[in-house]
Design a protein around this motif. Sequence first.
Motif, PDB file in Angstrom:
ATOM      1  N   ASP A  92       0.607  -1.136   0.356  1.00  0.00           N
ATOM      2  CA  ASP A  92       0.376   0.131  -0.287  1.00  0.00           C
ATOM      3  C   ASP A  92       0.505   1.531  -0.262  1.00  0.00           C
ATOM      4  O   ASP A  92       0.318   2.337  -0.767  1.00  0.00           O
ATOM      5  CB  ASP A  92      -1.019   0.161   1.549  1.00  0.00           C
ATOM      6  CG  ASP A  92      -2.518  -0.833   0.780  1.00  0.00           C
ATOM      7  OD1 ASP A  92      -2.332  -1.461   0.498  1.00  0.00           O
ATOM      8  OD2 ASP A  92      -3.046  -1.537   2.038  1.00  0.00           O
ATOM      9  N   MET A  93       1.850   1.083   0.537  1.00  0.00           N
ATOM     10  CA  MET A  93       2.876   2.394   0.856  1.00  0.00           C
ATOM     11  C   MET A  93       3.537   2.627  -1.282  1.00  0.00           C
ATOM     12  O   MET A  93       3.159   3.480  -1.339  1.00  0.00           O
ATOM     13  CB  MET A  93       4.372   1.763   1.459  1.00  0.00           C
ATOM     14  CG  MET A  93       3.359   2.289   3.161  1.00  0.00           C
ATOM     15  SD  MET A  93       5.393   1.724   4.005  1.00  0.00           S
ATOM     16  CE  MET A  93       5.045   1.879   5.768  1.00  0.00           C
ATOM     17  N   PHE A  94       3.814   1.362  -1.145  1.00  0.00           N
ATOM     18  CA  PHE A  94       4.197   1.898  -2.784  1.00  0.00           C
ATOM     19  C   PHE A  94       3.206   2.005  -4.033  1.00  0.00           C
ATOM     20  O   PHE A  94       3.431   3.231  -4.759  1.00  0.00           O
ATOM     21  CB  PHE A  94       5.019   0.066  -3.133  1.00  0.00           C
ATOM     22  CG  PHE A  94       6.222   0.065  -2.951  1.00  0.00           C
ATOM     23  CD1 PHE A  94       7.390   0.595  -3.274  1.00  0.00           C
ATOM     24  CD2 PHE A  94       6.727  -1.327  -2.550  1.00  0.00           C
ATOM     25  CE1 PHE A  94       8.461   0.794  -2.977  1.00  0.00           C
ATOM     26  CE2 PHE A  94       7.697  -1.238  -2.314  1.00  0.00           C
ATOM     27  CZ  PHE A  94       8.690   0.039  -2.252  1.00  0.00           C
ATOM     28  N   ALA A  95       2.086   1.622  -3.733  1.00  0.00           N
ATOM     29  CA  ALA A  95       0.717   2.492  -4.225  1.00  0.00           C
ATOM     30  C   ALA A  95       0.798   3.244  -3.931  1.00  0.00           C
ATOM     31  O   ALA A  95      -0.892   4.693  -4.802  1.00  0.00           O
ATOM     32  CB  ALA A  95      -0.253   1.632  -4.221  1.00  0.00           C
ATOM     33  N   GLY A  96       0.635   3.775  -3.103  1.00  0.00           N
ATOM     34  CA  GLY A  96       0.416   5.688  -2.526  1.00  0.00           C
ATOM     35  C   GLY A  96      -1.068   5.793  -2.277  1.00  0.00           C
ATOM     36  O   GLY A  96      -1.634   6.548  -1.996  1.00  0.00           O
ATOM     37  N   ARG A  97      -1.860   4.718  -1.727  1.00  0.00           N
ATOM     38  CA  ARG A  97      -3.122   3.922  -0.967  1.00  0.00           C
ATOM     39  C   ARG A  97      -3.639   4.292   0.209  1.00  0.00           C
ATOM     40  O   ARG A  97      -4.813   4.421   1.050  1.00  0.00           O
ATOM     41  CB  ARG A  97      -3.580   2.673  -1.070  1.00  0.00           C
ATOM     42  CG  ARG A  97      -3.658   1.851  -2.671  1.00  0.00           C
ATOM     43  CD  ARG A  97      -4.356   0.387  -2.906  1.00  0.00           C
ATOM     44  NE  ARG A  97      -3.055  -0.194  -2.580  1.00  0.00           N
ATOM     45  CZ  ARG A  97      -3.167  -0.762  -2.874  1.00  0.00           C
ATOM     46  NH1 ARG A  97      -3.097  -0.970  -4.776  1.00  0.00           N
ATOM     47  NH2 ARG A  97      -1.976  -1.538  -2.822  1.00  0.00           N
ATOM     48  N   ILE A  98      -2.289   4.786   0.983  1.00  0.00           N
ATOM     49  CA  ILE A  98      -2.107   5.275   2.660  1.00  0.00           C
ATOM     50  C   ILE A  98      -2.528   6.594   2.713  1.00  0.00           C
ATOM     51  O   ILE A  98      -1.727   7.373   1.712  1.00  0.00           O
ATOM     52  CB  ILE A  98      -1.006   4.692   3.541  1.00  0.00           C
ATOM     53  CG1 ILE A  98      -0.637   3.162   3.491  1.00  0.00           C
ATOM     54  CG2 ILE A  98      -1.309   4.871   4.809  1.00  0.00           C
ATOM     55  CD1 ILE A  98       0.166   2.433   3.606  1.00  0.00           C
ATOM     56  N   ASP A  99      -3.696   7.102   3.198  1.00  0.00           N
ATOM     57  CA  ASP A  99      -4.457   7.964   3.809  1.00  0.00           C
ATOM     58  C   ASP A  99      -4.141   9.414   4.646  1.00  0.00           C
ATOM     59  O   ASP A  99      -3.226   8.464   5.970  1.00  0.00           O
ATOM     60  CB  ASP A  99      -6.018   8.031   4.104  1.00  0.00           C
ATOM     61  CG  ASP A  99      -6.557   9.183   3.841  1.00  0.00           C
ATOM     62  OD1 ASP A  99      -6.197  11.356   4.508  1.00  0.00           O
ATOM     63  OD2 ASP A  99      -7.538   9.441   3.059  1.00  0.00           O
ATOM     64  N   ALA A 100      -3.681  10.404   4.189  1.00  0.00           N
ATOM     65  CA  ALA A 100      -2.530  11.102   4.998  1.00  0.00           C
ATOM     66  C   ALA A 100      -3.187  11.681   6.211  1.00  0.00           C
ATOM     67  O   ALA A 100      -2.758  11.743   7.073  1.00  0.00           O
ATOM     68  CB  ALA A 100      -1.776  11.880   4.253  1.00  0.00           C
TER      69      ALA A 100
END
Length: 430
Positions: free
Chosen positions: A352-360
């Motif tokens: 998920d980190m690599f895919a940019g899926r974690i909401d800031a």
Amino acid sequence: METVEPVGSVETEVEAVDTDEQQAARPMLRHIFKRTAASYTAPDPQVAAPASPVPATAAPSLSVPEQIQSFVFDFVGVAVTAISGPPRVPAGSNVTVRSSSLEITEGRNVPADWYYPEGEEPPERIILLQHGFLGVSAMYSYTAANLAERTNSVVVVPTYSSNRFVRDGFWLGDDQVYRATAELFLGDREALTASAQAAGYAARYGADVPLPETFVLVGHSLGAGVVAGAAGYYADAIKSTGAENHLVGVILLDGAPPENVLPDALDKLDGLGTYVPVLELGAPKEVRRVDAALIEHRPDMFNGVVLADGQHLDAMQGGTPLIQFLSYLFYGFSTAPNKAASQTLITGWVDDMFAGRIDASTGACEGDDCSGIYGEPGQTLDLPTPAGPTSAVVIGGSALAPITTAFQPMLATAPVAPRPPSDFALIRLL
């Protein structure tokens, strides 16, 4: 297939984190120090000459107790390396592992293992996985292979010295190592590329294929200090030069970084202007400084979990049963469900980190495309695994309120001689 995880063995951890583990370490440390002190004759500092010139800024000469400890650390390190053997991947894995040297700073080379996943296209992701005190890269070979395969990433696992008495101070818990690790991912990454090429990167993916730019840092125990410190220095460099940020996440595996390293790194990362997730996969312990730092900097967010009945070595998995057995013998045997859950949690978060899926705003991924497992602070998560069910509690909330009771941890030199309390060192044996 359930993996067999060895690592952790006779790894000691310099860190004020876990009273229970320090108490468990005392008998073995006393045994090692007593036997070594009885048989070791310290060299006469007036006679023994260094093998290479010592710079003017070198640390002062070691006392006899420190020379004994230095000898013990080096001896155990050699023994662990020999018992661990070469890195291995799980049976049926589609990952290839090759080894080379890595010039971590000019003129200084350390061993490094490289894990390459199969596939039609070269990976566009790279992970640095850092061992803990007295660990070596091969002890993490199954964890590294799982990360490479499940996230389609190139994984590099360097081995740093664990001897804190080394004359120039360049050891796993030293700030020099944090800076040097950060510099691997800056500029043209010449040293990192040369090491990968020596380990067969070009043969695997093609001579014209560069190393991936986007990266994640993963560190266990004292190695969590390395990746946290490196993340902080990397953020400094990005902010000062205006270069593009390629660090997309940091994962701490039951982390035991030196006292201010993680808070300082979080301050620097938060100053980047872009959100970089930092998550902890922990085991139960009385004093949870990592959790406290994460909660202080990122309150009411997902900052990771603590596995129910977890052990310090849950996420450390490799292919040498003997060293694994010795590790578990001193620190408790990880349950099969927790071993499986740790791999699922780590690889899901990394993906998920690599895919940019974690909401800031929440620190979590939401939606059907998420690979990782998340929850609300204090929430208990049920974790079904092929080895059976287990659970974890999300860091934060009343269920994991940090305990701040002061205590006096065992000094590294306690079995031999007293040392000034200002000396940074509290031992955890892995």
